[in-house]
Each structure stands twice: as structure tokens, then as C-alpha cells.
Design an enzyme around this catalytic site. Structure first.
Site, PDB file in Angstrom:
ATOM      1  N   SER A   5       0.838  -1.205   0.000  1.00 47.33           N
ATOM      2  CA  SER A   5       0.000   0.000   0.000  1.00 47.33           C
ATOM      3  C   SER A   5       0.866   1.245   0.000  1.00 47.33           C
ATOM      4  O   SER A   5       1.978   1.246   0.541  1.00 47.33           O
ATOM      5  CB  SER A   5      -0.848  -0.031   1.274  1.00 47.33           C
ATOM      6  OG  SER A   5      -1.421   1.221   1.516  1.00 47.33           O
ATOM      7  N   TYR A  34      -1.473  -1.437  10.830  1.00 45.64           N
ATOM      8  CA  TYR A  34      -1.792  -1.903   9.468  1.00 45.64           C
ATOM      9  C   TYR A  34      -0.628  -1.583   8.522  1.00 45.64           C
ATOM     10  O   TYR A  34      -0.124  -2.468   7.814  1.00 45.64           O
ATOM     11  CB  TYR A  34      -3.082  -1.234   8.955  1.00 45.64           C
ATOM     12  CG  TYR A  34      -3.267  -1.431   7.467  1.00 45.64           C
ATOM     13  CD1 TYR A  34      -3.593  -2.678   6.939  1.00 45.64           C
ATOM     14  CD2 TYR A  34      -3.094  -0.367   6.565  1.00 45.64           C
ATOM     15  CE1 TYR A  34      -3.737  -2.857   5.562  1.00 45.64           C
ATOM     16  CE2 TYR A  34      -3.238  -0.544   5.192  1.00 45.64           C
ATOM     17  CZ  TYR A  34      -3.561  -1.796   4.706  1.00 45.64           C
ATOM     18  OH  TYR A  34      -3.691  -1.980   3.343  1.00 45.64           O
ATOM     19  N   LYS A  45       2.257  -4.110   6.497  1.00 43.55           N
ATOM     20  CA  LYS A  45       2.602  -4.115   5.065  1.00 43.55           C
ATOM     21  C   LYS A  45       4.120  -3.975   4.894  1.00 43.55           C
ATOM     22  O   LYS A  45       4.741  -4.686   4.101  1.00 43.55           O
ATOM     23  CB  LYS A  45       1.885  -2.970   4.336  1.00 43.55           C
ATOM     24  CG  LYS A  45       0.391  -3.157   4.235  1.00 43.55           C
ATOM     25  CD  LYS A  45       0.032  -4.312   3.314  1.00 43.55           C
ATOM     26  CE  LYS A  45      -1.425  -4.694   3.352  1.00 43.55           C
ATOM     27  NZ  LYS A  45      -1.738  -5.961   2.722  1.00 43.55           N
TER      28      LYS A  45
END
Ligand code: NAD
Ligand code: UD1
Length: 337
Positions: free
Chosen positions: A124, A148, A152
Site C-alpha cells: 500500500s 496496518y 505491510k
């Protein structure tokens, strides 16, 4: 070529499965349905006119994955499975690390056992943190401000280490900007659980009358109209990026890290205006406080994707809004029928 699509019942996964099947790939969908509906699979089957092989299982459970790899000769994995809500990740960091990081580790272990060493991973733009300038290039400094984003970054690094330990691995890390839109049929699309966190589903739910108004998180950023600017990318363009990566993965001699964005930034108010035009509905909004953790501007330099994947986004903001609206207006309650 047989491709395992983890998270293939989800938003980006389901659109990618359509394109894969249309391009002649054999597909096995692997999903635990923690954030997806089986109805999405039925809709994909209706679009492509074929039954889809679906295995219900969890990437954290070796036995679930071994079942797939022992009964199918998988050539490559597109790995979408993961949890993606930023706020939730702050509240439940261990769940996010377990699902996203541990799940990816188990997946790579089982892949390795079955000698399947090609993986495309959903990363992302969040890994760029608050970029010092835009457009964002792949070699910009990386940082994360929430679990989060950190999950990643961790998986990116784990995959690079996997390659260093065994150069037979073929790895593509795709950093998505802001996926929006839906398949042109209006039968599959993004179906968030409860109150949407992201802008586009919130706008479309407001236009369809499910929400009273959109809260615009701040209008005092240093942007064209003070509201946040993002690089919205049509989910079909994004899905196509995966097919281009898959097509070329054998030729890559090292892990590839690639932005998938359009290179254009639009503000919140520009998105509202475009959506009103596409839907012929009003989207009432109120300016409220900034959202903690938000940045002013984020958009990609997508030239590396053009160079190495021969890929570029072709769908503009009007098509993104029209396709979202078709999906939202035909399915006001998402996949609940
Ligand atoms: P999504 O929630 O719609 O899809 C993820 C799918 O993975 C769901 O179907 C869910 O049921 C499944 N899943 C979750 N954990 C699993 C597990 N342990 N085992 C098996 N299946 C599991 O999300 P999406 O928007 O399609 O995103 C796909 C990927 O792209 C995610 O990894 C996400 O972090 C990443 N990503 C998404 C965005 C975005 O804005 N949508 C942006 C950047 C990156
Ligand atoms: C968010 C996540 C990011 C994730 C990305 C894609 C945060 C802080 N960041 O990014 O980690 O990779 O989604 O899933 O959650 N906005 C409103 N009102 C709303 C919703 C959003 O004004 O109700 C604004 C935001 O302030 C932002 C823009 O719309 O300026 C886009 O927001 P969003 O869709 O949540 O995406 P990101 O903030 O880019």
C-alpha cells in the site's frame, strides 16, 4: 498457468479473478470469508460464465493451505488476503500482525514446501508515511504510523529476505494508491462492513441515501481547496496491473517494488463533485476536524509501472464514479440480498 488468489473473494481480489479467468488463467480462490461474502463469488461466476474453484481456509493455518497445494499444481500466488482497517489495527494490533504478517509467513513456508516460489503481494502507499514531496517514487523513504501500515512494511521486508535466502523466488510488491470503482456490470464492487472508513464508499452510500451526509475531514490542508488529495485508481486498472505483473514475473531477477496509481491527485471536494455529476444525486457534506493520521497529499509517480510492467491506468475519475454508482445503486445493501 494455475494461480492461487488469497483473499480472492474480497474487493480487489474478486475483480482480479474476473480478469484472470477472462485472460485464460486457471484460478483457485482461497479465502476465509472474514471480510467477504460468498455472493461475490457467485457474481464473479455469472460474469465469467464459469464455476470457480474456491477453497475456504485461512492463510494462518498450514493444513488449510497444504490442502490446496497438494491437490492443485499452483504456479504463482497473488496474495490479497489481509485485514485492512487502519483504526481497527490500532485497537487490535496483535490480530493484525497475526493475520497479515504471520499469515504471510505461513503462506510462504507452504509455498516453499510445494516449490511454488512466485508471489505478487498487495502492499500500500501507506508505507510512504507522510511523503516529503509528491509525486511519490518507489525509492522514497518508508515509514508507518499504525499497525496496518507496519504489517505491510514488515511483509515487504520479509519477502525481500526470503529472496535473499533463495534466489529462485520471484517477488512483486505492488503498492496500491486508493482503489475505487467497480466492475462495469455493476454486479461486484466494494462492500464495506458497517460504517465505511474510506472516502468513496462513504460518498456513494450518502448519494444512495444510506448516510445523511459526508464528514469532510478538514479543509485547512495546503491543497487546491484545503481538503485531502489522493490518487484514486479504478479497481479494474489495478487488477490489470496484477495480470501484467504475473505475465512478466518469470523475467524478474530480483524483487520488484512497483507503485500502482494514476499519477493524478483529486481533493475530497473534487471527488464529491465528480460523484454528483456521475450519479445525478446530491452528496451533502459537512466540514469537520482533520482525521488523526491523515496526510495532505498523496499521489504516485507511476512511471516505473509503465517501464517494467508496460502498465498504466486508463480509467479516469468520471468512470470511477459512474462504475461505483452503478454498483451502489443496483446493490444498496451490498451483497446482502
Ligand atoms: P478485502 O477485505 O475486500 O479483501 C481481503 C480478503 O482477504 C477478504 O475476502 C477476506 O475475507 C480475506 N482474508 C482476510 N484474512 C484472511 C485470512 N487470514 N485467510 C484467508 N483469507 C483472508 O480488501 P481489499 O480492499 O480487496 O484489499 C486486498 C488487499 O489489498 C489487502 O491485503 C489490503 O491490505 C490491500 N490494500 C487494499 C487497499 C484498499 O484501499 N482497498 C489499499 C492498499 C492495499
Ligand atoms: C486510508 C488509510 C490508508 C489505506 C488507504 C486505502 C487512514 C489514516 N489511512 O488512506 O492506510 O492504505 O485508506 O485503504 O485511514 N475522507 C473524508 N471523509 C471520509 C473519509 C475520508 O474527508 O469519511 C478524506 C480523507 O481525509 C482523505 C481522503 O478522503 O483526505 C481519502 O481517505 P481514505 O479513502 O480513507 O484514504 P486514505 O486517507 O488515503
Amino acid at each position: 498457468m494455475k494461480v492461487l488468489v488469497t483473499g480472492g473473494a474480497g474487493y480487489i481480489g474478486s475483480h482480479t479473478v474476473v480478469l484472470l479467468i477472462e485472460a485464460g488463467y486457471e484460478v483457485v480462490v482461497f479465502d476465509n470469508f472474514s471480510n467477504a461474502s460468498k455472493e461475490s463469488i457467485r457474481r464473479v461466476e455469472a460474469i465469467v460464465g464459469k464455476k470457480i474453484v474456491v477453497v475456504e481456509g485461512d492463510i494462518r493455518y498450514r493444513e488449510d493451505l497444504a490442502k490446496v497445494f497438494s491437490s492443485h499444481k499452483i504456479d504463482a500466488v497473488i496474495h490479497f488476503a489481509g485485514l485492512k482497517a487502519v483504526g481497527e489495527s490500532v485497537e487490535q494490533p496483535l490480530r493484525y500482525y497475526d493475520n497479515n504478517v504471520n499469515g504471510s509467513v505461513v503462506l510462504c513456508e507452504v509455498m516453499s514446501e510445494y516449490n511454488c516460489k512466485s508471489i505478487i503481494f498487495s502492499s500500500s502507499a501507506t508505507v510512504y508515511g507522510d511523503p516529503h514531496t509528491t509525486p511519490i517514487l518507489e525509492d522514497f523513504p518508508l515509514s508507518a504510523t499504525n499497525p496496518y501500515g507496519r504489517s505491510k512494511l514488515m511483509v515487504e521486508e520479509i519477502l525481500r529476505d526470503v529472496y535473499l535466502s533463495d534466489n529462485e523466488w520471484k517477488i512483486v510488491l505492488l503498492r496500491y494508491f486508493n482503489p475505487v470503482g467497480a466492475h462495469a456490470s455493476g454486479t461486484i464492487g466494494e462492500d464495506p462492513n458497517g460504517l465505511p472508513n474510506n472516502l468513496m464508499p462513504f460518498i456513494s452510500q450518502t448519494a444512495v441515501g444510506k448516510r445523511e451526509y459526508l464528514s469532510v475531514f478538514g479543509n485547512d490542508y495546503d491543497t487546491v481547496d484545503g481538503t485531502g488529495v489522493r490518487d484514486y485508481i479504478h479497481v479494474i486498472d489495478l487488477a490489470q496491473g496484477h495480470l501484467n505483473a504475473l505475465d512478466r514475473i518469470r523475467n524478474f531477477n530480483e524483487p520488484m517494488t512497483i507503485n500502482l496509481g494514476t499519477g493524478n491527485g483529486y481533493s475530497v471536494l473534487e471527488m464529491v463533485e465528480a460523484f454528483e455529476k456521475a450519479s445525478a444525486k446530491k452528496v451533502p457534506y459537512k466540514i469537520v476536524e482533520r482525521r488523526v493520521g491523515d496526510i495532505a497529499t498523496c499521489f504516485a509517480d507511476p512511471s516505473y509501472a509503465k517501464e517494467v510492467l508496460d502498465w498504466e491506468a486508463t480509467r479516469g475519475i468520471d468512470e470511477m464514479c459512474e462504475d461505483t454508482w452503478r454498483w451502489q445503486s443496483q446493490n444498496p445493501n451490498g451483497y446482502i440480498i
